[in-house]
Each structure stands twice: as C-alpha cells, then as structure tokens.
Scaffold this motif. Structure first.
Motif, PDB file in Angstrom:
ATOM      1  N   SER A  18       0.317   4.256  -0.175  1.00  0.00           N
ATOM      2  CA  SER A  18      -0.210   5.430   0.522  1.00  0.00           C
ATOM      3  C   SER A  18      -0.134   5.298   2.040  1.00  0.00           C
ATOM      4  O   SER A  18      -0.434   6.244   2.766  1.00  0.00           O
ATOM      5  CB  SER A  18      -1.666   5.678   0.106  1.00  0.00           C
ATOM      6  OG  SER A  18      -2.505   4.620   0.542  1.00  0.00           O
ATOM      7  N   SER A  19       0.275   4.140   2.522  1.00  0.00           N
ATOM      8  CA  SER A  19       0.356   3.900   3.956  1.00  0.00           C
ATOM      9  C   SER A  19       1.774   4.111   4.457  1.00  0.00           C
ATOM     10  O   SER A  19       2.743   3.793   3.769  1.00  0.00           O
ATOM     11  CB  SER A  19      -0.094   2.464   4.270  1.00  0.00           C
ATOM     12  OG  SER A  19       0.210   2.111   5.601  1.00  0.00           O
ATOM     13  N   ASN A  20       1.899   4.635   5.670  1.00  0.00           N
ATOM     14  CA  ASN A  20       3.227   4.842   6.252  1.00  0.00           C
ATOM     15  C   ASN A  20       3.982   3.535   6.413  1.00  0.00           C
ATOM     16  O   ASN A  20       5.211   3.488   6.325  1.00  0.00           O
ATOM     17  CB  ASN A  20       3.105   5.541   7.609  1.00  0.00           C
ATOM     18  CG  ASN A  20       2.669   6.982   7.493  1.00  0.00           C
ATOM     19  OD1 ASN A  20       2.913   7.630   6.472  1.00  0.00           O
ATOM     20  ND2 ASN A  20       2.023   7.498   8.529  1.00  0.00           N
ATOM     21  N   ASN A  52       0.857  -1.184   0.000  1.00  0.00           N
ATOM     22  CA  ASN A  52       0.000   0.000   0.000  1.00  0.00           C
ATOM     23  C   ASN A  52       0.892   1.232   0.000  1.00  0.00           C
ATOM     24  O   ASN A  52       1.360   1.667   1.052  1.00  0.00           O
ATOM     25  CB  ASN A  52      -0.920  -0.013   1.227  1.00  0.00           C
ATOM     26  CG  ASN A  52      -1.855   1.185   1.267  1.00  0.00           C
ATOM     27  OD1 ASN A  52      -1.777   2.076   0.419  1.00  0.00           O
ATOM     28  ND2 ASN A  52      -2.738   1.214   2.247  1.00  0.00           N
ATOM     29  N   SER A  92       3.483   0.848   4.506  1.00  0.00           N
ATOM     30  CA  SER A  92       3.446   0.182   3.208  1.00  0.00           C
ATOM     31  C   SER A  92       2.498  -1.008   3.186  1.00  0.00           C
ATOM     32  O   SER A  92       2.446  -1.741   2.207  1.00  0.00           O
ATOM     33  CB  SER A  92       4.843  -0.269   2.744  1.00  0.00           C
ATOM     34  OG  SER A  92       5.665   0.849   2.516  1.00  0.00           O
TER      35      SER A  92
END
Length: 336
Positions: free
Chosen positions: A297-299, A295, A301
């Motif tokens: 967009s996630s810190n 992901n 991942s």
C-alpha cells in the motif's frame, strides 16, 4: 537507497525501484521457545525485545551514522566493543570505498565470530550505516540532510546484537558469524538528476565479498535483516532469496508460522531487492535470504517513513523485533 537499488517484481511486471525495508510483524503469542537441538539438546534462547529495542535506540542516539563523520566512528567503536562484551572474536575490517560521486568513504565492516575455529558456519548480517540523504522526504529543503535510520539500518543491527548476546550466554554448537556491513545506504539519491551508475549501493558488502576477513571464507547460508522494526510490517518472500536459497526461505517462513508469527511472514512472493545478500552470494557463493518488509500500500513498497526524516524511533516496534529475532534464533538453534 534509490529507485535503482531495490527492484520489486510482481508476476511478470518488474518495477525498477530501489528500496530498503524493515519488517515489523504484529508479534505472535510466543515469548520463548522450548525447541531443543537434537544433537546437543540446547534449548533455543528467548529473544528479549526490550534489549533489542535498547540497542536500536543506542545507535540512533549517536546521530546519523554516515561514513566519514564523528558519529559514524563513535558508533563503530560502540558496536565492536559490545560484540566483544558478548564473547565474540571481533574484527573491524577497514576499507576505502568510492561512492557514486567519487567521495572516498572510510568504511568499517564489523565482523563478530563465535566459535571461530569451526568450519561449519552460519552467517547473519545487516547494515549499520544510515542514509546521508532524505531523498524521499516531503520537505524538499531537508532532502540533502542525513536521516536517523532507526528502522533502515539500526533495527537489523539491534536484532543481531540481541541474538549475539544470547549466543554469548547460551553458546552454540556451530560457528556463527555476525557481520554489520557499512556504506550500504550511500547509493545515488533519487532527488538529484544523475546518470545511473551500477553498484553504488552495498559498498561494504561488495568490498567484503571480494576481500573476506578469512581467505576462502564460506558459510552454509546467510540471513540478512534489513528494516525489521517497523510496526505492523509484513515480510514477503523476496525474489532473489527464492533463487539463491528456496529451501531456507521455506524453513524460515515455516519456523515463523510455528512460533505464531505466520501472519507477518507472508507465504507470497514480494519482489526482487538489490541488497547486501546479492553481493554475498555473487562474490562468496553463499546462499542467502533477505528478511525485509514489503508494504504493497506504500508508494515506496516499504513505508512512508522510508528515506525520510520520519525514520526515527517512533517507527520501531518491539513486537516486530521479537517476531524477527525469535524466528532467526529458532532457525539457527534447530541446525545440526
């Protein structure tokens, strides 16, 4: 997992982070496949997402599956008995492994064999333990408490249990081994100030790699499922998998596209992840692919739920389980 467990790399940049991921594609239109094996004309079974979801839910109902706890022992007995019920020859490999803090963990690798007499074998695996720390939880007071691990652990096992059920009903022309590795998620926690130690993750697969259930065990290839239940997840092509088994990566991703899940199995490189497939390859020289969520967009991942108390059944999506499970079934039933 910790920042030193999974390493994501993009282009020339390597970010030193430790991650676990679970993919949850949005689910294609395919509910079954009529592809037949050219040798035995065995149709690929239809993966039942409701059944897989129930297997995930059942694991979570035991509570956190942390080694040395009653919940862990009870879940191990459940997993072994279910795989026997599906018709597999089951071995529970018990081992004492040492954690990062020198805690001795009573680990159990659960090994289910279909057609154990055959030498031509395929390997499917996931980890069944859950994280003893919520080291990425926003609530700092809860970071030393174990998590449910619905997606991170239970989802991969749930998919493989449904695959095992289908193999038990349908049969298979090859030898299939399904292994649930233990003590994968007991690596160094990120919220503590600790000096880095190597190889604190994947303790069960490290042990099995050195001491396999059969002497000189080998399989043509292995497929690892880790965090394969989250809603709207994307599966990028993991870096080590591309090194170990590039043709198998291509085969899996092309199969997913054939089945209508190509928008979830992304034809881009997602990074390098230290996971159980590393040690299966290192010690047994089996080419392996890790199907794992990425992901961007996630810190982390992976997703905001990762290594928090939000990793519960609300993060498990039947469409994702279906996409991954049907793809893996199609891959192994196409084999000659």
């Amino acid at each position: 997992m910790t920042n030193q467990f999974k390493i994501w790399a993009g282009g020339a940049l390597v970010t030193s982070l430790l991650f676990f991921a679970c993919g949850s594609p949005k689910g294609g239109n395919s509910t079954s496949t009529s592809t037949t094996n050219e040798v035995n004309r065995v149709a690929t079974p239809s993966f039942n997402a409701d059944s897989a979801y129930a297997y995930v839910d059942r694991q979570v109902a035991f509570g956190p599956r942390v080694p040395n706890t009653p919940e862990h022992k009870a879940c191990a007995e459940y997993l072994a008995s279910e795989m026997k019920r599906f018709g597999a020859d089951v071995i529970v490999q018990e081992a004492e492994v040492k954690a990062f803090d020198n805690t001795v963990l009573e680990a159990k690798n659960i090994i289910a064999q279909f057609n154990p007499e055959m030498n031509n074998r395929l390997l499917l695996f996931a980890h069944w333990d859950s994280r003893p720390f919520a080291d990425h939880d926003k609530d700092v007071s809860k970071r030393d408490l174990p998590i449910d691990g619905a997606n991170d652990g239970a989802s991969g096992v749930g998919v493989l249990m449904e695959i095992a059920r289908q193999i038990g009903k349908k049969g298979h022309h090859l030898g299939i081994d399904i292994i649930f590795f233990d003590a994968e998620d007991y690596g160094q926690p990120d919220h503590r100030d600790l000096a880095h130690k190597e190889d604190t993750w994947c303790l069960g697969s490290q042990y099995w790699g050195k001491f396999p259930h059969k002497e000189d065990y080998y399989a043509r290839y292995g497929i690892l499922l880790d965090m394969v239940g989250a809603k709207d997840a994307f599966f990028y092509q993991e870096g080590f998998s591309l090194q170990y088994a590039p043709d198998l990566v291509k085969q899996i991703w092309n199969t997913a596209a054939d089945l209508g899940y190509g928008n979830h199995f992304v034809f881009d490189k997602g990074g390098y992840i230290t996971d159980d497939h590393i040690y299966v390859n290192k010690y047994r020289r089996i080419p392996c692919v890790d199907i794992i969520q990425f992901n961007p967009s996630s810190n982390s991942s992976f997703g905001d739920y990762w290594h928090t108390h939000n990793d519960d059944m609300s993060n498990v999506d039947k469409n994702t389980l279906k996409a991954v499970g049907q793809t893996v079934l199609e891959v192994i039933y196409r084999e000659k």
